[in-house]
Motif scaffolding. Sequence first.
Motif, PDB file in Angstrom:
ATOM      1  N   CYS A 182       3.040  26.051   2.136  1.00 12.37           N
ATOM      2  CA  CYS A 182       2.985  27.059   0.882  1.00 12.37           C
ATOM      3  C   CYS A 182       3.933  26.601  -0.135  1.00 12.37           C
ATOM      4  N   PRO A 183       3.669  25.914  -0.995  1.00  8.77           N
ATOM      5  CA  PRO A 183       4.469  24.892  -1.928  1.00  8.77           C
ATOM      6  C   PRO A 183       5.532  26.391  -2.928  1.00  8.77           C
ATOM      7  N   ASP A 184       4.775  27.439  -2.837  1.00  2.00           N
ATOM      8  CA  ASP A 184       5.597  28.455  -3.827  1.00  2.00           C
ATOM      9  C   ASP A 184       5.918  29.498  -2.822  1.00  2.00           C
ATOM     10  N   ALA A 185       6.246  29.409  -1.626  1.00  2.00           N
ATOM     11  CA  ALA A 185       6.742  30.318  -0.645  1.00  2.00           C
ATOM     12  C   ALA A 185       8.125  30.766  -1.392  1.00  2.00           C
ATOM     13  N   PHE A 186       8.891  29.906  -1.782  1.00  2.00           N
ATOM     14  CA  PHE A 186      10.134  30.699  -2.475  1.00  2.00           C
ATOM     15  C   PHE A 186      10.332  30.501  -3.707  1.00  2.00           C
ATOM     16  N   ALA A 187       9.000  30.162  -4.621  1.00  2.00           N
ATOM     17  CA  ALA A 187       9.247  30.152  -6.099  1.00  2.00           C
ATOM     18  C   ALA A 187       9.616  31.577  -6.526  1.00  2.00           C
ATOM     19  N   ASP A 188       8.898  32.688  -6.040  1.00  2.00           N
ATOM     20  CA  ASP A 188       9.069  34.068  -6.465  1.00  2.00           C
ATOM     21  C   ASP A 188       8.717  33.984  -8.054  1.00  2.00           C
ATOM     22  N   ASN A 189       7.519  33.487  -8.428  1.00  2.00           N
ATOM     23  CA  ASN A 189       7.030  33.551  -9.774  1.00  2.00           C
ATOM     24  C   ASN A 189       5.918  34.419 -10.399  1.00  2.00           C
ATOM     25  N   GLY A 190       5.751  35.291  -9.289  1.00  2.00           N
ATOM     26  CA  GLY A 190       4.926  36.479  -9.491  1.00  2.00           C
ATOM     27  C   GLY A 190       3.435  36.067  -9.751  1.00  2.00           C
ATOM     28  N   ASP A 191       3.141  34.658  -9.465  1.00  2.00           N
ATOM     29  CA  ASP A 191       1.855  33.988  -9.682  1.00  2.00           C
ATOM     30  C   ASP A 191       1.509  33.374  -8.545  1.00  2.00           C
ATOM     31  N   GLY A 192       1.533  33.701  -7.240  1.00  2.00           N
ATOM     32  CA  GLY A 192       1.276  33.195  -5.974  1.00  2.00           C
ATOM     33  C   GLY A 192      -0.133  32.540  -6.025  1.00  2.00           C
ATOM     34  N   GLN A 193      -0.075  31.122  -5.496  1.00  2.00           N
ATOM     35  CA  GLN A 193      -1.438  30.380  -5.782  1.00  2.00           C
ATOM     36  C   GLN A 193      -2.180  30.457  -4.243  1.00  2.00           C
ATOM     37  N   GLY A 194      -1.700  30.542  -3.203  1.00  2.00           N
ATOM     38  CA  GLY A 194      -2.338  30.786  -2.177  1.00  2.00           C
ATOM     39  C   GLY A 194      -2.279  29.528  -1.131  1.00  2.00           C
ATOM     40  N   ILE A 195      -2.850  29.290  -0.047  1.00  2.00           N
ATOM     41  CA  ILE A 195      -2.797  28.254   0.769  1.00  2.00           C
ATOM     42  C   ILE A 195      -4.183  27.492   0.971  1.00  2.00           C
ATOM     43  N   THR A 196      -4.248  26.313   1.650  1.00  2.00           N
ATOM     44  CA  THR A 196      -5.244  25.549   1.871  1.00  2.00           C
ATOM     45  C   THR A 196      -5.335  24.815   3.301  1.00  2.00           C
ATOM     46  N   TRP A 197      -3.830  24.512   3.899  1.00  2.00           N
ATOM     47  CA  TRP A 197      -3.748  24.130   5.059  1.00  2.00           C
ATOM     48  C   TRP A 197      -2.491  24.567   5.706  1.00  2.00           C
ATOM     49  N   GLY A 198      -2.469  24.243   7.120  1.00  2.00           N
ATOM     50  CA  GLY A 198      -1.363  24.196   7.739  1.00  2.00           C
ATOM     51  C   GLY A 198      -1.381  23.858   9.345  1.00  2.00           C
ATOM     52  N   LEU A 199      -0.343  24.007  10.004  1.00  2.00           N
ATOM     53  CA  LEU A 199      -0.416  23.832  11.406  1.00  2.00           C
ATOM     54  C   LEU A 199      -0.499  24.987  12.215  1.00  2.00           C
ATOM     55  N   CYS A 200      -1.027  25.012  13.609  1.00  2.00           N
ATOM     56  CA  CYS A 200      -1.094  25.938  14.377  1.00  2.00           C
ATOM     57  C   CYS A 200      -0.881  25.606  15.722  1.00  2.00           C
ATOM     58  N   HIS A 201      -0.963  26.477  16.726  1.00  2.00           N
ATOM     59  CA  HIS A 201      -1.063  25.755  18.016  1.00  2.00           C
ATOM     60  C   HIS A 201      -2.325  26.135  19.137  1.00  2.00           C
ATOM     61  N   ILE A 202      -2.849  25.326  19.829  1.00  2.00           N
ATOM     62  CA  ILE A 202      -3.653  25.638  20.695  1.00  2.00           C
ATOM     63  C   ILE A 202      -3.205  25.610  22.189  1.00  2.00           C
ATOM     64  N   ASN A 203      -3.559  26.426  22.946  1.00  2.00           N
ATOM     65  CA  ASN A 203      -3.322  26.330  24.485  1.00  2.00           C
ATOM     66  C   ASN A 203      -4.166  26.636  25.407  1.00  2.00           C
ATOM     67  N   THR A 204      -3.883  26.771  26.724  1.00  2.00           N
ATOM     68  CA  THR A 204      -4.691  27.067  27.767  1.00  2.00           C
ATOM     69  C   THR A 204      -3.869  28.527  28.345  1.00  2.00           C
ATOM     70  N   ALA A 205      -4.974  29.358  27.949  1.00  2.00           N
ATOM     71  CA  ALA A 205      -4.344  30.963  27.979  1.00  2.00           C
ATOM     72  C   ALA A 205      -5.149  31.321  29.114  1.00  2.00           C
ATOM     73  N   THR A 206      -4.623  31.631  30.369  1.00  2.00           N
ATOM     74  CA  THR A 206      -5.273  32.384  31.347  1.00  2.00           C
ATOM     75  C   THR A 206      -4.942  33.717  32.033  1.00  2.00           C
ATOM     76  N   ILE A 207      -6.097  34.532  32.164  1.00  2.00           N
ATOM     77  CA  ILE A 207      -5.858  35.743  32.438  1.00  2.00           C
ATOM     78  C   ILE A 207      -5.005  36.005  33.661  1.00  2.00           C
ATOM     79  N   VAL A 208      -4.021  36.754  33.997  1.00  2.00           N
ATOM     80  CA  VAL A 208      -3.353  36.895  35.580  1.00  2.00           C
ATOM     81  C   VAL A 208      -4.273  37.546  36.337  1.00  2.00           C
ATOM     82  N   PRO A 209      -4.435  37.025  37.393  1.00  2.00           N
ATOM     83  CA  PRO A 209      -5.445  37.693  38.398  1.00  2.00           C
ATOM     84  C   PRO A 209      -4.812  39.046  38.618  1.00  2.00           C
ATOM     85  N   ASN A 210      -5.748  40.127  38.660  1.00  2.00           N
ATOM     86  CA  ASN A 210      -5.167  41.489  39.015  1.00  2.00           C
ATOM     87  C   ASN A 210      -4.317  42.090  37.674  1.00  2.00           C
ATOM     88  N   ASN A 211      -4.170  41.327  36.725  1.00  2.00           N
ATOM     89  CA  ASN A 211      -3.431  42.239  35.582  1.00  2.00           C
ATOM     90  C   ASN A 211      -4.083  41.822  34.239  1.00  2.00           C
TER      91      ASN A 211
END
Length: 411
Positions: free
Chosen positions: A306-335
């Motif tokens: 987000c190149p203008d995250a700190f620009a504070d120019n009142g004219d935010g342009q938005g985003i086109t990419w970034g990083l995220c995480h993916i993982n193995t998420a297992t439900i706890v048995p009986n909870n």
Amino acid sequence: MLEQDKPQTPAPPLSAAMRRLYEYWPEPDERNNEFFSNFKYTRLTGLGKSPDASRRDPSKVLKVDGLYYVWYTRRAPSVAPVGMDQCSDSLPAVDWDLADIYYATSEDGFDWREQGLAIGRAVAGHYGDRAVTTADVLYFGERYYLYYQSFSGAFSNSQGDHCDVSMAWADSVEGPWQKMNEPVLPLGAEEHWDGGAIHDPYPLVYQGKIWLFYKGQPLPGKADRLVRAQGVAIADSPAGPFIKHSLNPLLNSGHETCLFPYKQGIAALLSVDGPEKNTVQFAADGLNFDIMASVSCPPIAPGPYCPDAFADNGDGQGITWGLCHINTATIVPNNPRRIVESESFLARFDCDLHRQTDRPYFKNPRDQVGRFNEATYFQGKMQLEENARQDIIDENQKIEERQTLSMPLSI
Ligand code: AAL
């Protein structure tokens, strides 16, 4: 579509849904909705899936001297978490326990090189000795700041994912980082929406001040109607004092924070939790958010470029990419409310939530929302588990018997 360009709401009779279409939704057709986007994912070199380490919760991506930088939580070795009551000095309770903050660089945003430790845990017995995680970056007054979750002492079921937010600063993007070694954003009072935990610090510069968005979690049974929510604390300088806004919480849903300047306001991407999960929202004043689009399969723990995250120019342009995480998420048995996350790795997401781009490739709702493919419906998490099948057959049997009993004989 601007307010004044919206078509006139037809005269009654008009159903509630049709009134919403005229008065609430920015665009009836997502293809023309600036706040709608599909999300496409790419595996990364250097930060992808590996048995050596679990990598998660990436920060915003920063570009400095032509190089992209990202900070993230890293736990090595990537042994499976054992839960809060089994953890020890070497066995992690959760995927972000016994973790440090590392950083990586890239020339193109796809091929990354892990550079090493940015902020490490403190010596045992000191503030932040258990884990330092979930960092996000601020550039302000020619200095770099990292806000991060600081865990002191072992995890326990009674405390849960309990931590506060601290900060470190550096004159160079590659450190060394000086730690504040104390909370910069404390937990709320016991009965408050953020009395149980403060997570996912996310700084932006807006209206001449530092707006530190964060996720808050109430203590069990304290704040009714809320599972998790997001709010903001505002300060004139990076070290605070941060004043929590009286309107908090500002977002009633979502999990990891992801916000970006947009036009004169701020937009937010919400996922995972709450009635308004999987939505893109917008607040022209940065405080009062409206749902602008519903999206599917949004990135988890998104750290946008987000190149203008700190620009504070009142004219935010938005985003086109970034990083995220993916993982193995297992439900706890009986909870069923508890999941165990492990084997986290970073991935890249691309989208079109930018005012200078017009990418039909990301704006076609039929591409994702409307038509997932076979692999999606029969992937582990979507497929009905064998053991659930018999339970369902038995229960449906009982329901049908009850229904048949309550129906008049004539059918
Ligand atoms: C993430 C974030 C915070 C939580 C944990 C690690 O999704 O919300 O960082 O503490 O999970």
